[in-house]
Design a protein around this motif. Structure first.
Motif, short mmCIF file in Angstrom:
data_model
loop_
_atom_site.label_atom_id
_atom_site.label_comp_id
_atom_site.label_asym_id
_atom_site.label_seq_id
_atom_site.Cartn_x
_atom_site.Cartn_y
_atom_site.Cartn_z
N ASN A 198 0.83 -1.21 0.00
CA ASN A 198 0.00 0.00 0.00
C ASN A 198 0.86 1.26 0.00
O ASN A 198 2.09 1.21 -0.11
N GLY A 199 0.22 2.41 0.14
CA GLY A 199 0.93 3.68 0.10
C GLY A 199 1.91 3.87 1.23
O GLY A 199 2.83 4.70 1.13
N TRP A 200 1.74 3.14 2.31
CA TRP A 200 2.68 3.21 3.45
C TRP A 200 3.81 2.20 3.30
O TRP A 200 4.56 1.97 4.22
N GLU A 201 3.88 1.57 2.13
CA GLU A 201 4.89 0.56 1.83
C GLU A 201 4.79 -0.64 2.78
O GLU A 201 5.79 -1.19 3.25
N VAL A 202 3.55 -1.03 3.05
CA VAL A 202 3.25 -2.17 3.91
C VAL A 202 2.57 -3.25 3.07
O VAL A 202 1.64 -2.93 2.31
N PRO A 203 2.98 -4.52 3.16
CA PRO A 203 2.31 -5.60 2.42
C PRO A 203 0.97 -5.92 3.08
O PRO A 203 0.80 -6.95 3.74
N ILE A 204 0.01 -5.06 2.86
CA ILE A 204 -1.25 -5.06 3.63
C ILE A 204 -2.04 -6.35 3.46
O ILE A 204 -2.59 -6.89 4.43
N ASN A 205 -2.13 -6.85 2.24
CA ASN A 205 -2.92 -8.08 2.02
C ASN A 205 -2.27 -9.28 2.69
O ASN A 205 -2.96 -10.17 3.18
N ALA A 206 -0.95 -9.33 2.69
CA ALA A 206 -0.24 -10.42 3.36
C ALA A 206 -0.46 -10.37 4.87
O ALA A 206 -0.51 -11.42 5.54
N VAL A 207 -0.60 -9.17 5.41
CA VAL A 207 -0.88 -9.02 6.84
C VAL A 207 -2.21 -9.67 7.20
O VAL A 207 -2.31 -10.49 8.14
N TRP A 208 -3.25 -9.35 6.45
CA TRP A 208 -4.58 -9.88 6.77
C TRP A 208 -4.71 -11.36 6.42
O TRP A 208 -5.48 -12.09 7.05
N LEU A 209 -3.95 -11.80 5.42
CA LEU A 209 -3.90 -13.24 5.11
C LEU A 209 -3.36 -14.00 6.31
O LEU A 209 -3.93 -15.04 6.72
N SER A 210 -2.26 -13.53 6.89
CA SER A 210 -1.63 -14.21 8.02
C SER A 210 -2.57 -14.27 9.22
O SER A 210 -2.67 -15.31 9.90
N ALA A 211 -3.26 -13.17 9.50
CA ALA A 211 -4.21 -13.16 10.61
C ALA A 211 -5.37 -14.11 10.35
O ALA A 211 -5.82 -14.84 11.24
N GLY A 212 -5.87 -14.12 9.11
CA GLY A 212 -7.00 -14.99 8.78
C GLY A 212 -6.67 -16.46 8.90
O GLY A 212 -7.46 -17.26 9.44
N ILE A 213 -5.51 -16.86 8.40
CA ILE A 213 -5.12 -18.27 8.48
C ILE A 213 -4.89 -18.69 9.93
O ILE A 213 -5.24 -19.80 10.33
N ALA A 214 -4.30 -17.80 10.75
CA ALA A 214 -4.09 -18.12 12.16
C ALA A 214 -5.42 -18.34 12.88
O ALA A 214 -5.52 -19.17 13.80
N PHE A 215 -6.47 -17.64 12.46
CA PHE A 215 -7.79 -17.85 13.06
C PHE A 215 -8.37 -19.19 12.61
O PHE A 215 -8.91 -19.96 13.41
N ILE A 216 -8.25 -19.50 11.32
CA ILE A 216 -8.79 -20.75 10.79
C ILE A 216 -8.10 -21.95 11.44
O ILE A 216 -8.75 -22.94 11.80
N MET A 217 -6.79 -21.88 11.62
CA MET A 217 -6.06 -22.99 12.22
C MET A 217 -6.51 -23.24 13.66
O MET A 217 -6.54 -24.38 14.13
N ALA A 218 -6.88 -22.17 14.36
CA ALA A 218 -7.31 -22.32 15.76
C ALA A 218 -8.69 -22.94 15.89
O ALA A 218 -9.06 -23.44 16.96
N LEU A 219 -9.47 -22.95 14.81
CA LEU A 219 -10.81 -23.53 14.87
C LEU A 219 -10.77 -25.03 15.16
O LEU A 219 -11.78 -25.60 15.60
N THR A 220 -9.61 -25.67 14.94
CA THR A 220 -9.50 -27.10 15.26
C THR A 220 -9.69 -27.35 16.76
O THR A 220 -10.06 -28.45 17.16
N SER A 221 -9.46 -26.32 17.58
CA SER A 221 -9.62 -26.49 19.04
C SER A 221 -11.07 -26.73 19.42
O SER A 221 -11.36 -27.29 20.48
#
Length: 509
Positions: A367-390
């Motif tokens: 993004n304009g702040w030179e942050v890989p914004i989509n990769a950030v939210w991808l990582s958070a989303g997958i970490a939530f999905i993986m925890a659903l196994t609990s």
């Protein structure tokens, strides 16, 4: 253009992220992910049950000694190839043209899946600790305290990931300040707790207990002392991991060919010292080991929480101070999760830049702040999905989280393996180098990782049943099988390893 940016250009990448981190802030990210307060606190039960004080006090240094070999070997390679997502890039260049694409593919996927599992385990551990704080604040398990349900815990976990994703959407300069605060909090918090808990506790363990007691009473029918001791090393090895963050932040670090390696080595070495102090401090407050591990105690079997609670309750008649101390740990774990997503997103950014992930162009965007914004939210989303196994099974969740230790260390060891075999005579070191000892250190690192892969795949209870089976080899083997199948049926036809983005756009599925 500093030395790190010049080296990045030589490797075929243009500067897209903001290079704003110093050696201190680079160190801060790795130190925050290692986070002594996170790893020791959440796995203290394992250390106490399997071997007890001896397993923790001496096992910490055994694990730390060999882990330093892994860190040194990684640091030397990082100095030669200072790029985000460094490990899979290292494997490619160290394996040569014939084996490079396959080596890069398998290293990258073990690294990124291991990182996602680490984030999952960190934020889920924090959600569990918040559950514990609520329980003790409302009277404890024996006083009518409120125990949050597994659905409420997963909800807390999701909320934490959302906050961490928001913070990681900020410019790296802002995040660097939070990283520094995190490092300071972890260091000050460790020294505060290692002093206050044994001082407040009216009954203290003897030095004989702390340095000589070996627990064989809570080992689930495992009667071999060496077996018990080695299983107890899991606490130390799980804690001292995540320092590859310094490599993943290379493209945002000034003079990264020097400062990235220094970040790796300093994060591990300082963690070893302060971690041992924290272990000693809280273990001196353990006067009744069976009570601390008893699932029917006020903390419902959460060992560190019971130690903190008892220390203040036995002195002042109230455990409120102990609950406040758990709050200190909770803040440290919060920062740890934040830094973990920072590292995850940079790995996903780099891996997708080279076309290795589905929808690569989307995850690679900045993004304009030179942050890989989509990769950030991808990582958070997958970490939530993986925890659903609990929600379905704690056994399944623990098997998945085991990838956080074993899977991540496999990714650490593969570049070192290629450096001491395929690239033994061709490797050209950077400013940070180990001289003639590089090959020896690399071999020790590889052999240590092979050892822990075996140790942490052993059964932890006997007789072995479907309910207590250690599913670590199943989980790690499952990842390996999927990665190999992905290569055989698809990636071998199009994945050629890292692609220069100064000349060619990355391949996109």
């Amino acid at each position: 253009m500093d030395s790190g940016q010049q080296r990045l250009k030589e490797l075929g990448y243009k500067q897209e992220l903001k290079r704003d981190l110093s050696v201190v802030t680079n160190f801060a990210f790795s130190f925050s992910i290692i986070s002594i307060l996170t790893g020791v606190t959440t796995l203290y039960n394992t250390g106490l049950a399997y071997g007890g004080p001896i397993s923790m006090v001496y096992g910490w240094f055994i694990t730390g000694f060999f882990t330093m070999f892994v860190a040194l070997s990684m640091a030397e390679i990082c100095s030669a190839y200072p790029t985000s997502g460094g490990l899979y890039f290292w494997s490619y260049h160290l394996s040569g043209r014939e084996w490079g694409p396959f080596a890069s593919w398998i290293t990258g996927w073990f690294n990124i899946v291991g990182q996602w599992a680490v984030t999952t385990s960190i934020d889920y551990s924090l959600a569990t600790l918040i559950q514990e704080i609520i329980l003790l604040s409302t009277g404890g398990a024996n006083g009518g305290g409120y125990m949050a349900s597994k659905y409420e815990v997963i909800g807390i976990h999701g909320g934490l990931l959302f906050i961490h994703a928001v913070l990681n959407s900020l410019p790296i300069g802002w995040l660097a300040h939070l990283g520094m605060l995190s490092a300071v909090w972890n260091i000050v918090g460790v020294f505060f707790l290692m002093i206050i808990i044994p001082v407040v506790s009216p009954r203290k363990a003897t030095s004989e207990f702390v340095f000589q007691h070996f627990n064989t009473e809570n080992t689930h029918n495992i009667h071999s002392s060496p077996y018990v001791f080695f299983i107890g090393l899991l606490m130390s090895q799980y804690t001292i991991s995540g320092y590859d963050a310094s490599a993943h932040m290379s493209e945002e670090t000034k003079a990264s060919d020097k400062n990235g390696p220094y970040g790796i080595v300093s994060a591990v070495s300082i963690s070893l010292v302060v971690g041992w102090g924290y272990l000693l401090g809280i273990t001196y407050a353990v006067t009744d080991l069976n009570h601390v591990l008893d699932p029917s105690n006020d903390a419902a079997g959460y060992a560190v929480a019971q130690v903190f609670y008892d220390a203040f309750k036995n002195r002042y008649g109230s455990g409120t101070g102990g609950i406040a101390c758990l709050g200190v740990v909770a803040v440290a774990i919060f920062f740890c999760g934040m830094s973990s997503i920072t590292s995850n997103s940079r790995m996903a950014y780099a891996f997708s830049r080279d076309g290795a992930m589905p929808f690569s162009n989307f995850w690679h965007s900045v993004n304009g702040w030179e942050v890989p914004i989509n990769a950030v939210w991808l990582s958070a989303g997958i970490a939530f999905i993986m925890a659903l196994t609990s929600l379905g099974s704690q056994v399944a969740f623990q098997a998945m989280v085991s990838i956080a230790t074993i899977g991540l260390y496999i990714a650490y060891a593969l570049p070192s393996l290629f450096r001491v075999t395929l690239a033994r005579k061709t490797f050209k070191s950077g400013p940070f180098h180990l001289g003639p000892y590089g090959v020896i250190i690399g071999w020790v690192a590889v052999l240590w990782v092979a050892t822990i892969c075996v140790l942490f795949s052993l059964p932890i209870e006997y007789p072995v049943t479907a309910a207590n089976l250690n599913y670590t080899p199943v989980a790690v083997g499952g990842v390996f099988l999927l990665v190999i199948l992905g290569w055989l049926f698809s990636a071998r036809l199009w994945f050629r390893g890292p692609v220069s983005n100064t000349e060619v756009k990355p391949f996109t599925l």
